[in-house]
Scaffold this active site. Structure first.
Site, PDB file in Angstrom:
ATOM      1  N   GLU A   1     -33.231  43.235  24.708  1.00 19.54           N
ATOM      2  CA  GLU A   1     -32.719  44.599  24.839  1.00 19.54           C
ATOM      3  C   GLU A   1     -32.839  45.064  26.293  1.00 19.54           C
ATOM      4  O   GLU A   1     -33.548  44.440  27.087  1.00 19.54           O
ATOM      5  CB  GLU A   1     -33.529  45.531  23.917  1.00 19.54           C
ATOM      6  CG  GLU A   1     -33.466  45.155  22.437  1.00 19.54           C
ATOM      7  CD  GLU A   1     -32.130  45.500  21.766  1.00 19.54           C
ATOM      8  OE1 GLU A   1     -31.119  45.683  22.470  1.00 19.54           O
ATOM      9  OE2 GLU A   1     -32.102  45.572  20.515  1.00 19.54           O
TER      10      GLU A   1
ATOM     11  N   HIS B   1     -27.086  43.956  25.423  1.00 20.18           N
ATOM     12  CA  HIS B   1     -28.139  42.980  25.115  1.00 20.18           C
ATOM     13  C   HIS B   1     -27.590  41.557  25.014  1.00 20.18           C
ATOM     14  O   HIS B   1     -26.401  41.346  24.731  1.00 20.18           O
ATOM     15  CB  HIS B   1     -28.959  43.377  23.879  1.00 20.18           C
ATOM     16  CG  HIS B   1     -28.329  43.165  22.549  1.00 20.18           C
ATOM     17  ND1 HIS B   1     -28.537  44.009  21.483  1.00 20.18           N
ATOM     18  CD2 HIS B   1     -27.502  42.197  22.073  1.00 20.18           C
ATOM     19  CE1 HIS B   1     -27.884  43.561  20.432  1.00 20.18           C
ATOM     20  NE2 HIS B   1     -27.237  42.466  20.760  1.00 20.18           N
TER      21      HIS B   1
ATOM     22  N   ASN C   1     -24.961  47.604  23.852  1.00 19.79           N
ATOM     23  CA  ASN C   1     -25.866  48.137  24.876  1.00 19.79           C
ATOM     24  C   ASN C   1     -26.150  47.083  25.956  1.00 19.79           C
ATOM     25  O   ASN C   1     -27.063  47.239  26.754  1.00 19.79           O
ATOM     26  CB  ASN C   1     -27.187  48.603  24.235  1.00 19.79           C
ATOM     27  CG  ASN C   1     -27.962  47.455  23.593  1.00 19.79           C
ATOM     28  OD1 ASN C   1     -27.480  46.321  23.546  1.00 19.79           O
ATOM     29  ND2 ASN C   1     -29.149  47.735  23.102  1.00 19.79           N
TER      30      ASN C   1
ATOM     31  N   ASP D   1     -31.803  33.515  18.194  1.00 22.36           N
ATOM     32  CA  ASP D   1     -32.735  34.547  17.740  1.00 22.36           C
ATOM     33  C   ASP D   1     -32.784  34.585  16.221  1.00 22.36           C
ATOM     34  O   ASP D   1     -31.966  33.946  15.558  1.00 22.36           O
ATOM     35  CB  ASP D   1     -32.344  35.928  18.319  1.00 22.36           C
ATOM     36  CG  ASP D   1     -30.850  36.232  18.181  1.00 22.36           C
ATOM     37  OD1 ASP D   1     -30.167  35.530  17.410  1.00 22.36           O
ATOM     38  OD2 ASP D   1     -30.373  37.166  18.827  1.00 22.36           O
TER      39      ASP D   1
HETATM   40  C1  GLP Z   1     -26.593  40.629  17.643  1.00 24.62           C
HETATM   41  C2  GLP Z   1     -27.182  39.234  17.957  1.00 24.62           C
HETATM   42  C3  GLP Z   1     -26.612  38.717  19.219  1.00 24.62           C
HETATM   43  C4  GLP Z   1     -25.122  38.905  19.135  1.00 24.62           C
HETATM   44  C5  GLP Z   1     -24.811  40.369  19.324  1.00 24.62           C
HETATM   45  C6  GLP Z   1     -23.363  40.744  19.065  1.00 24.62           C
HETATM   46  O1  GLP Z   1     -27.548  41.610  17.513  1.00 24.62           O
HETATM   47  N1  GLP Z   1     -28.601  39.174  18.029  1.00 24.62           N
HETATM   48  O2  GLP Z   1     -26.958  37.349  19.403  1.00 24.62           O
HETATM   49  O3  GLP Z   1     -24.487  38.199  20.154  1.00 24.62           O
HETATM   50  O4  GLP Z   1     -25.693  41.171  18.597  1.00 24.62           O
HETATM   51  O5  GLP Z   1     -23.043  40.748  17.727  1.00 24.62           O
HETATM   52  P1  GLP Z   1     -21.558  40.906  17.184  1.00 24.62           P
HETATM   53  O6  GLP Z   1     -20.846  39.684  17.602  1.00 24.62           O
HETATM   54  O7  GLP Z   1     -21.682  41.028  15.690  1.00 24.62           O
HETATM   55  O8  GLP Z   1     -21.009  42.120  17.822  1.00 24.62           O
END
Ligand code: GLP
Length: 267
Positions: free
Chosen positions: A141, A136, A134, A67
């Site tokens: 989402e 995702h 959440n 993404d």
């Molecule tokens: C982000 C990214 C995801 C990631 C997730 C967890 O928003 N878009 O690809 O896996 O949230 O992030 P983190 O590892 O910083 O908790």
């Protein structure tokens, strides 16, 4: 689905990195799906160390991002493509083999469709995945359809709050992104979901032992034939053992024998 539960995030990083490295060693033209976020840091650090030790070569590897934020300057250090290019540099992969959603194009819908085709064509062998608080997956989402493909999305309030730590303020956090869809992500041959920290425990429990539902996007990984979930003790702490035992046989879940003890000690 195989669940591996380890004491700490650096061991989680080693486990996930070894899955990627052994895929790279065995595939003639490896295509790796990378996630961003702080969970991935120990995984990427470990891959860089394995490379530095000469135990794996990334010569013919193509890297694909899950993404990308929309609206950041092309050179912004928090643009995911720039974060992954820094990592790619550490493992000797040149920029032209690092691919991400082309969010700097004029027509974002067309750009998303084009990126979706590129990902499908690449046939991702191992897809690293994080999970949002959440539930995702990438920027899919809650409510994202299971048959969704790569598209422009609006970030939820929960994601904005969680990701604002990477920016100067909540207001400076991008509101939109292009994300691979759930259908695109689950085309990868092997899904490797990584979660660390107690703040991820409720989402992990919902995804692994709750219903498979669009309300918890990460739960879709349970429908995939080859999934590995790598957790540290805190991230595993909300798993409902009774429910896990009940669904284990039906969904062919194995808890890694080498870490069963760890799993029990994590309770
Ligand atoms: C982000 C990214 C995801 C990631 C997730 C967890 O928003 N878009 O690809 O896996 O949230 O992030 P983190 O590892 O910083 O908790």
């Amino acid at each position: 689905m195989r669940i591996v539960i380890l004491p700490n995030e650096s061991q989680v990083g080693v486990e996930a990195a070894q899955i990627v490295a052994s895929y790279v060693r065995s595939a003639p033209r490896p295509a790796i799906g990378l996630a961003t976020g702080s969970t991935m840091n120990p995984v990427l650090d470990c891959l860089a160390s394995i490379y530095a030790n000469g135990a794996v070569c990334f010569d013919s590897v193509e890297l694909f991002l899950l993404d990308e934020y929309v609206g950041l300057d092309r050179s912004h250090p928090r643009a995911y493509i720039n974060e992954i290019r820094c990592f790619a540099d550490r493992i000797g992969v040149p920029e032209d083999r690092v691919h991400g959603p082309p969010v700097w194009d004029r027509d974002l819908n067309e750009a998303a469709t084009r990126y979706d085709k590129a990902v499908v064509r690449a046939q991702i062998g191992v897809q690293l995945l994080g999970i949002g608080e959440n539930g995702h997956l990438a920027f899919n989402e809650p409510g994202s359809p299971h048959d969704s493909t790569t598209r422009l999305v609006r970030l939820s309030v929960s994601t904005l709050e969680a990701n604002s730590r990477f920016f100067d303020s909540n207001e400076a956090t991008p509101r939109t992104a292009i994300t691979q869809g759930l259908s695109t992500i689950t085309r990868a041959k092997h899904l490797v979901l990584v979660a660390t920290g107690s703040h991820k425990a409720p989402a992990v429990a919902d995804a692994i032992t709750g219903e498979v539902t669009t309300a918890v996007p990460a739960s879709i990984i349970r429908r995939h034939p080859q999934t590995t979930v790598v957790l540290d003790y805190p991230a595993s702490s909300a798993l409902d053992l009774t429910r896990l035992a009940a669904i284990r046989e039906a969904e062919a879940i194995t808890v890694d024998p080498g870490t069963n003890d760890g799993f029990n000690r994590a309770r």
